[in-house]
Design a protein around this motif. Structure first.
Motif, PDB file in Angstrom:
ATOM      1  N   GLN A 220      29.165  -4.568  11.736  1.00 16.82           N
ATOM      2  CA  GLN A 220      28.150  -5.577  11.444  1.00 16.82           C
ATOM      3  C   GLN A 220      28.779  -6.963  11.311  1.00 16.82           C
ATOM      4  N   ALA A 221      29.976  -7.026  10.747  1.00 18.19           N
ATOM      5  CA  ALA A 221      30.688  -8.307  10.661  1.00 18.19           C
ATOM      6  C   ALA A 221      31.003  -8.833  12.053  1.00 18.19           C
ATOM      7  N   LEU A 222      31.356  -7.938  12.963  1.00 16.12           N
ATOM      8  CA  LEU A 222      31.604  -8.338  14.355  1.00 16.12           C
ATOM      9  C   LEU A 222      30.324  -8.870  14.989  1.00 16.12           C
ATOM     10  N   ASP A 223      29.191  -8.196  14.733  1.00 15.05           N
ATOM     11  CA  ASP A 223      27.908  -8.626  15.300  1.00 15.05           C
ATOM     12  C   ASP A 223      27.542 -10.034  14.840  1.00 15.05           C
ATOM     13  N   VAL A 224      27.699 -10.293  13.531  1.00 19.83           N
ATOM     14  CA  VAL A 224      27.343 -11.603  12.986  1.00 19.83           C
ATOM     15  C   VAL A 224      28.271 -12.681  13.537  1.00 19.83           C
ATOM     16  N   THR A 225      29.559 -12.389  13.599  1.00 18.26           N
ATOM     17  CA  THR A 225      30.515 -13.364  14.131  1.00 18.26           C
ATOM     18  C   THR A 225      30.198 -13.701  15.577  1.00 18.26           C
ATOM     19  N   GLU A 226      29.879 -12.696  16.370  1.00 19.62           N
ATOM     20  CA  GLU A 226      29.539 -12.934  17.777  1.00 19.62           C
ATOM     21  C   GLU A 226      28.256 -13.746  17.906  1.00 19.62           C
ATOM     22  N   ALA A 227      27.263 -13.458  17.042  1.00 15.66           N
ATOM     23  CA  ALA A 227      25.989 -14.181  17.108  1.00 15.66           C
ATOM     24  C   ALA A 227      26.171 -15.661  16.836  1.00 15.66           C
ATOM     25  N   LEU A 228      27.080 -16.012  15.918  1.00  9.85           N
ATOM     26  CA  LEU A 228      27.261 -17.414  15.558  1.00  9.85           C
ATOM     27  C   LEU A 228      28.228 -18.138  16.483  1.00  9.85           C
ATOM     28  N   THR A 229      29.291 -17.460  16.918  1.00 14.73           N
ATOM     29  CA  THR A 229      30.317 -18.121  17.727  1.00 14.73           C
ATOM     30  C   THR A 229      30.113 -17.951  19.221  1.00 14.73           C
ATOM     31  N   GLY A 230      29.362 -16.929  19.620  1.00 13.94           N
ATOM     32  CA  GLY A 230      29.179 -16.652  21.040  1.00 13.94           C
ATOM     33  C   GLY A 230      30.272 -15.776  21.622  1.00 13.94           C
ATOM     34  N   GLU A 231      31.252 -15.394  20.812  1.00 12.62           N
ATOM     35  CA  GLU A 231      32.346 -14.545  21.275  1.00 12.62           C
ATOM     36  C   GLU A 231      32.580 -13.421  20.272  1.00 12.62           C
ATOM     37  N   ARG A 232      32.879 -12.242  20.781  1.00 13.82           N
ATOM     38  CA  ARG A 232      33.145 -11.108  19.894  1.00 13.82           C
ATOM     39  C   ARG A 232      34.645 -11.048  19.608  1.00 13.82           C
ATOM     40  N   PRO A 233      35.025 -11.132  18.332  1.00 15.58           N
ATOM     41  CA  PRO A 233      36.453 -11.139  17.998  1.00 15.58           C
ATOM     42  C   PRO A 233      37.049  -9.740  18.067  1.00 15.58           C
ATOM     43  N   TYR A 234      38.376  -9.664  18.072  1.00 13.74           N
ATOM     44  CA  TYR A 234      39.049  -8.374  17.977  1.00 13.74           C
ATOM     45  C   TYR A 234      38.876  -7.848  16.547  1.00 13.74           C
ATOM     46  N   PRO A 235      38.521  -6.576  16.397  1.00 14.31           N
ATOM     47  CA  PRO A 235      38.288  -6.028  15.055  1.00 14.31           C
ATOM     48  C   PRO A 235      39.462  -6.234  14.103  1.00 14.31           C
ATOM     49  N   ALA A 236      40.694  -6.029  14.588  1.00 10.06           N
ATOM     50  CA  ALA A 236      41.856  -6.174  13.705  1.00 10.06           C
ATOM     51  C   ALA A 236      42.002  -7.616  13.231  1.00 10.06           C
ATOM     52  N   ASN A 237      41.784  -8.565  14.144  1.00 15.28           N
ATOM     53  CA  ASN A 237      41.889  -9.977  13.753  1.00 15.28           C
ATOM     54  C   ASN A 237      40.823 -10.349  12.730  1.00 15.28           C
ATOM     55  N   LEU A 238      39.597  -9.877  12.958  1.00 17.78           N
ATOM     56  CA  LEU A 238      38.526 -10.171  12.019  1.00 17.78           C
ATOM     57  C   LEU A 238      38.798  -9.511  10.676  1.00 17.78           C
ATOM     58  N   GLY A 239      39.331  -8.292  10.710  1.00 14.68           N
ATOM     59  CA  GLY A 239      39.646  -7.606   9.471  1.00 14.68           C
ATOM     60  C   GLY A 239      40.636  -8.383   8.627  1.00 14.68           C
ATOM     61  N   ARG A 240      41.639  -8.972   9.261  1.00  9.36           N
ATOM     62  CA  ARG A 240      42.618  -9.767   8.525  1.00  9.36           C
ATOM     63  C   ARG A 240      41.977 -11.029   7.949  1.00  9.36           C
ATOM     64  N   THR A 241      41.046 -11.614   8.717  1.00  9.11           N
ATOM     65  CA  THR A 241      40.324 -12.787   8.204  1.00  9.11           C
ATOM     66  C   THR A 241      39.488 -12.417   6.990  1.00  9.11           C
ATOM     67  N   MET A 242      38.802 -11.293   7.060  1.00 12.39           N
ATOM     68  CA  MET A 242      37.938 -10.860   5.971  1.00 12.39           C
ATOM     69  C   MET A 242      38.743 -10.520   4.716  1.00 12.39           C
ATOM     70  N   GLU A 243      39.933 -10.015   4.893  1.00  8.88           N
ATOM     71  CA  GLU A 243      40.771  -9.674   3.746  1.00  8.88           C
ATOM     72  C   GLU A 243      41.199 -10.906   2.958  1.00  8.88           C
ATOM     73  N   ARG A 244      41.137 -12.072   3.589  1.00  7.02           N
ATOM     74  CA  ARG A 244      41.523 -13.310   2.906  1.00  7.02           C
ATOM     75  C   ARG A 244      40.345 -14.016   2.246  1.00  7.02           C
TER      76      ARG A 244
END
Length: 207
Positions: free
Chosen positions: A156-180
């Motif tokens: 769901q975090a990937l879905d929201v990020t893609e909806a706002l940015t227009g690009e789907r991030p790599y799950p591992a990269n997003l996970g590291r962002t979310m951990e911060r």
């Protein structure tokens, strides 16, 4: 005597729809001229002594019909000062965001990349503010928590990020962002089991 320029508050009300797997923007037909019947962002003129958050809540309640309890957060984005933006005369528009937890009955919800033509300069407001919303995601805790809710999955975090940015991030990269993100943690809990089996996804929650 110098005349003051009226200030309007126009609100981008967004909510995450897990079923549609995207972020939706709320608009409604205008009840009066100019542009009567045309879709528009909820907006009101700022009253003397009124705070921006108070005006944004009033706009959402009166123009979209959502209750104030349906709003999970609100904040300021930017200002639009094109003199011809309103056919009634020059006005400043302060754009704010608001996150909603329910759909309401009179609201029309659209994907950010499929919003129909809007009244005034609201098309430009949406276009200019979308990257500002994207920049707030995972940086502004109030905005992110209001949009994502208390419990959500990485998908769901990937879905929201893609909806706002227009690009789907790599799950591992997003996970590291979310951990911060302050106050956000990956839990040992899991979402409901998948229909076709497989390991249920883990949940993220706010402390």
């Amino acid at each position: 005597m110098i005349e003051s320029t009226p200030v309007s508050v126009d609100v981008l009300v967004v909510r995450f729809d897990p079923g549609e797997r995207t972020v939706l923007l709320g608009v409604a037909p205008r009840a009066a001229a100019p542009f009567q019947g045309k879709l528009a962002l909820p907006g009101v003129l700022l009253r003397v002594g009124e705070r921006l958050r108070e005006a944004s809540t009033r706009a959402v309640v009166t123009k979209l019909g959502l209750s104030s309890e349906a709003l999970s957060g609100t904040g300021q984005l930017t200002t639009f000062d094109e003199p011809s933006r309103d056919p009634r005369g020059p006005t400043l528009s302060i754009a704010l965001w608001a996150t909603a937890t329910s759909s309401g009955e009179g609201v029309r919800w659209y994907r950010l990349d499929a919003v129909p033509p809007l009244a005034f300069d609201h098309d430009r407001i949406v276009a200019d503010c979308r990257p500002l919303l994207a920049n707030r995601l995972w940086r502004d805790v109030e905005f992110t928590a209001g949009l994502m809710g208390n419990g959500f999955t990485t998908a769901q975090a990937l879905d929201v990020t893609e909806a706002l940015t227009g690009e789907r991030p790599y799950p591992a990269n997003l996970g590291r962002t979310m951990e911060r993100v302050p106050g956000l943690r990956r839990t040992a809990e899991h979402a409901a089991a998948l229909p076709k089996g497989g390991r249920p996804p883990s949940l993220w929650r706010w402390d």
